[in-house]
Design an enzyme around this catalytic site. Structure first.
Site, PDB file in Angstrom:
ATOM      1  CE  LYS A 273      59.970  58.868  39.513  1.00 19.31           C
ATOM      2  NZ  LYS A 273      60.367  59.299  40.862  1.00 19.31           N
ATOM      3  CG  ASP A 343      61.603  62.413  40.024  1.00 21.80           C
ATOM      4  OD1 ASP A 343      60.424  62.206  39.641  1.00 21.80           O
ATOM      5  OD2 ASP A 343      62.254  61.566  40.658  1.00 21.80           O
ATOM      6  NE  ARG A 347      57.691  68.986  45.340  1.00 19.73           N
ATOM      7  CZ  ARG A 347      58.678  68.637  46.150  1.00 19.73           C
ATOM      8  NH1 ARG A 347      59.540  69.548  46.570  1.00 19.73           N
ATOM      9  NH2 ARG A 347      58.831  67.398  46.531  1.00 19.73           N
TER      10      ARG A 347
END
Length: 514
Positions: A273, A343, A347
Site C-alpha cells: 500500500k 493486498d 478473502r
C-alpha cells in the site's frame, strides 16, 4: 483513563451540580415528559417552569440542545426524520450527541425512547466511550462513571412506569462489554495487538466462559492444509494462527459458525500500500474483533445452539518469506489460488475459516465478517455494512437486525454465475483478485469466500463486509457485536434479544441458490 459505564433499571436521584445529566430523545418523546418524570435528576437546580421553557425551545434541525442548568443539565433532541434504511433509534446521532455533550466526570445519561429502540440506544451510548488510549494524563484521578438510565415508552407513546428488568440490564451489559472489547482491539496498534496479543484476548474471554480454545499456529497451519492463512502471515515476525472457540449446550439442534477476518496489520504485502493508504490498517482485524465480542455476549446470554467462533489471524507483512504475485497456494478447501494481488489477503484467510466450518464443524449456518474491501464504503457507505448471502430469508433477517441493533446493513447482489468469472485463472482453480474492478467488487470478494464452501453448499452462508462502519473518524465503533446478537437473538435466553430479534419464520424447505 477509560470511563466506566453502569446501566440502571430506573432513574436514580442525583443533583446536577454534583452529577451532570444529559436527557436525550426524539422531540415528540421528550414532549411527553412531565417535570415529575425527571425531577429526581434535576432538583434542586431546575424548576418545573424552566424545564417546560427548555422543552419549548427545542427545534431540532436535525438536532438541537438546550441547557437546563449551566452546562451540567442538558436536554438533547434527536433528528425527527428517519428514512426506511435507517434505524428508528437514530443510533448514530445518539453516539455523536453523547460524545459532544458529556462533561468527562461522573454523570448520568437518560435515554427517552420506545421499548423497541432500547437495545440500539444503549449500544449507541456505549460506542461514545472507547477504552483504548495512550494519552498521558496529569494527576491520578479515578476514571469517571457514566450512569445510563431509561425512560421507556410503549408503542402508544405512553410512559412505562415499571423499570427495566435485571435480566434485560444484564443482557445490555454483556453486549456493551462485547462492543467495547471489539472497539478496543480495533483501536490498538499492531505493536500492542499482533497475533499473539489477539490470542491473549481470546484466552481471557475463553477463561471467563469456561472454554478452552483450539489454536493451530505457524508451520502447523501449512501441515494441516491451511494455505490461505499460512500464505498471508508467513512473512511476519509473529506467526499466523487459526483459533476456534466452541460453545456446545445440551439440547442443541443447530450448528452455527461465525468466521472473522483478523488481519492485525495489512501492509498489502509485496503489492504494498501507499503511504496514505496504509495508516489505519490496524483496523483490518475488525471482523474477528466483532465476533469475539459477540461470542462473549451470546454465550453469556444463554445461547441455546452450538456456536463456534473462528478467528483467522495473520499480519500481512513484507519480508523474505512473503507470498509473491504469481505464487499458487492450496487452501483448506482443496482448491488452488493463483495470487495476482497480495493486498487481497482477507478473502484467503476467510476461505480457510469457512472451509473449516463446513468440513470439520459441519455447520448449518456460516457467517463470515470482515473489513474486506474498500469498495464496500463506495457501494453501501460509511454507516451500512454490505450483506451477501445465498438465502433470501437470512438476508431479510439481517437487514431487520441491522435496524434493531443500529449496526445497519444493505444487500449486494448474489449472482455467482455472472460475477465469479472475474477470478478465472489459466493455471489454478482461481485467482484471488478480480479482472475488472468495476464489476461488483463487494459481491465478487464475497463470492471468492463462498467458492471455498462450494456454490452447492446446502446450508446458509452470510458474508458481512464492514470495512467502512468498523470506524467513525479515527475511532473504532465496535460494529458487528450488536448486529450478531440481534440477528441470532432468537437462539438466546435473553428476553430483550428474543423480544426484538427478527422473528420471521424460516421456510421449511430450503432451496439451494446456485
Amino acid at each position: 483513563m477509560a470511563t466506566n459505564i453502569s446501566f440502571n433499571a430506573s432513574l436514580t436521584k442525583t443533583d446536577p451540580h454534583e452529577h451532570p445529566v444529559l436527557i436525550i430523545g426524539q422531540l415528540p418523546h421528550l414532549s411527553l415528559l412531565s417535570f415529575e418524570d425527571v425531577q429526581v435528576k434535576l432538583e434542586p437546580r431546575v424548576t418545573k417552569e424552566s424545564f417546560a421553557n427548555a422543552l419549548a425551545c427545542l427545534h431540532p434541525n436535525p438536532t438541537d440542545t438546550c441547557p437546563l442548568y449551566l452546562d451540567l443539565a442538558t436536554l438533547v433532541a434527536l433528528p425527527t426524520k428517519c428514512s426506511r434504511h435507517n434505524t428508528t433509534s437514530r443510533a448514530h446521532s445518539i453516539t455523536k450527541l453523547v460524545s459532544s455533550n458529556v462533561t468527562g466526570v461522573n454523570e448520568s445519561i437518560v435515554i427517552v425512547c420506545e421499548k423497541k429502540d432500547l437495545f440500539a440506544s444503549a449500544c449507541a451510548v456505549v460506542r461514545a466511550f472507547p477504552l483504548f488510549s495512550r494519552k498521558n494524563r496529569r494527576g491520578a484521578t479515578p476514571p469517571p462513571t457514566v450512569n445510563v438510565e431509561f425512560i421507556v415508552l410503549d408503542h402508544n407513546d405512553k410512559i412505562l412506569l415499571e423499570p427495566i428488568s435485571q435480566s434485560e440490564i444484564s443482557c445490555i451489559e454483556n453486549v456493551a462489554r462485547g462492543i467495547r472489547l471489539a472497539a478496543k482491539i480495533v483501536d490498538t496498534p499492531c505493536n500492542e495487538m499482533n497475533v499473539s496479543h489477539f490470542l491473549d484476548e481470546v484466552q481471557v474471554i475463553a477463561g471467563e466462559l469456561g472454554l478452552t480454545p483450539i489454536i493451530i499456529r505457524g508451520e502447523d497451519l501449512e501441515a494441516h492444509g491451511f494455505g490461505g492463512i499460512y500464505g498471508v502471515g508467513k512473512a511476519a515476525a509473529v506467526p499466523p494462527a487459526l483459533c476456534i472457540l466452541t460453545h456446545e449446550p445440551a439440547g442443541a439442534s443447530k450448528t452455527i459458525a461465525w468466521v472473522g477476518k483478523g488481519i492485525v496489520y495489512d501492509t498489502g504485502g509485496l503489492s504494498i500500500k501507499g503511504k496514505t493508504a496504509m495508516p489505519g490498517m490496524k483496523r483490518d482485524c475488525g471482523g474477528a474483533a466483532a465476533i469475539l465480542g459477540a461470542f462473549y455476549a451470546a454465550v453469556k446470554g444463554g445461547f441455546t445452539e452450538n456456536l463456534h467462533a473462528i478467528f483467522c489471524l495473520a499480519e500481512n507483512s513484507v519480508g523474505p518469506n512473503a507470498t509473491r504475485p504469481d505464487d499458487i497456494h492450496k487452501l483448506y478447501s482443496g482448491l488452488t489460488v493463483e495470487i495476482n494481488n497480495t493486498d487481497a489477503e482477507g478473502r484467503l484467510v476467510l476461505s480457510d475459516g469457512v472451509a473449516y466450518a463446513k468440513k470439520d464443524l459441519k455447520a448449518d449456518i456460516i457467517l463470515d465478517m470482515a473489513t474486506l474491501t474498500g469498495a464496500q464504503g463506495i457501494a453501501t457507505g460509511k454507516y451500512h455494512g454490505a450483506i451477501l448471502t445465498n438465502s433470501d430469508f437470512w438476508e431479510q433477517k439481517a437487514l431487520d437486525a441491522g435496524k434493531i441493533s443500529g449496526d445497519l446493513l444493505s444487500p449486494v447482489p448474489y449472482c455467482p454465475e455472472l460475477h465469479f468469472c472475474e477470478f478465472s485463472s489459466s493455471v489454478a482453480d482461481m485467482k484471488n483478485s478480480v479482472a475488472d474492478r468495476n464489476n461488483a467488487q463487494v459481491s465478487c470478494a464475497g463470492l471468492f469466500v463462498a467458492a471455498h464452501l462450494g456454490f452447492d453448499y446446502t446450508g446458509t452462508w452470510m458474508h458481512v463486509d464492514m470495512a467502512s462502519p468498523v470506524h467513525s473518524g479515527e475511532r473504532a465503533t465496535g460494529y458487528g457485536v450488536a448486529l450478531l446478537c440481534s440477528l441470532f437473538g432468537n437462539y438466546t435466553t435473553c428476553s430483550l434479544l428474543q423480544k426484538f430479534a427478527p422473528n420471521v419464520t424460516e421456510p421449511p424447505l430450503k432451496k439451494v441458490c446456485l
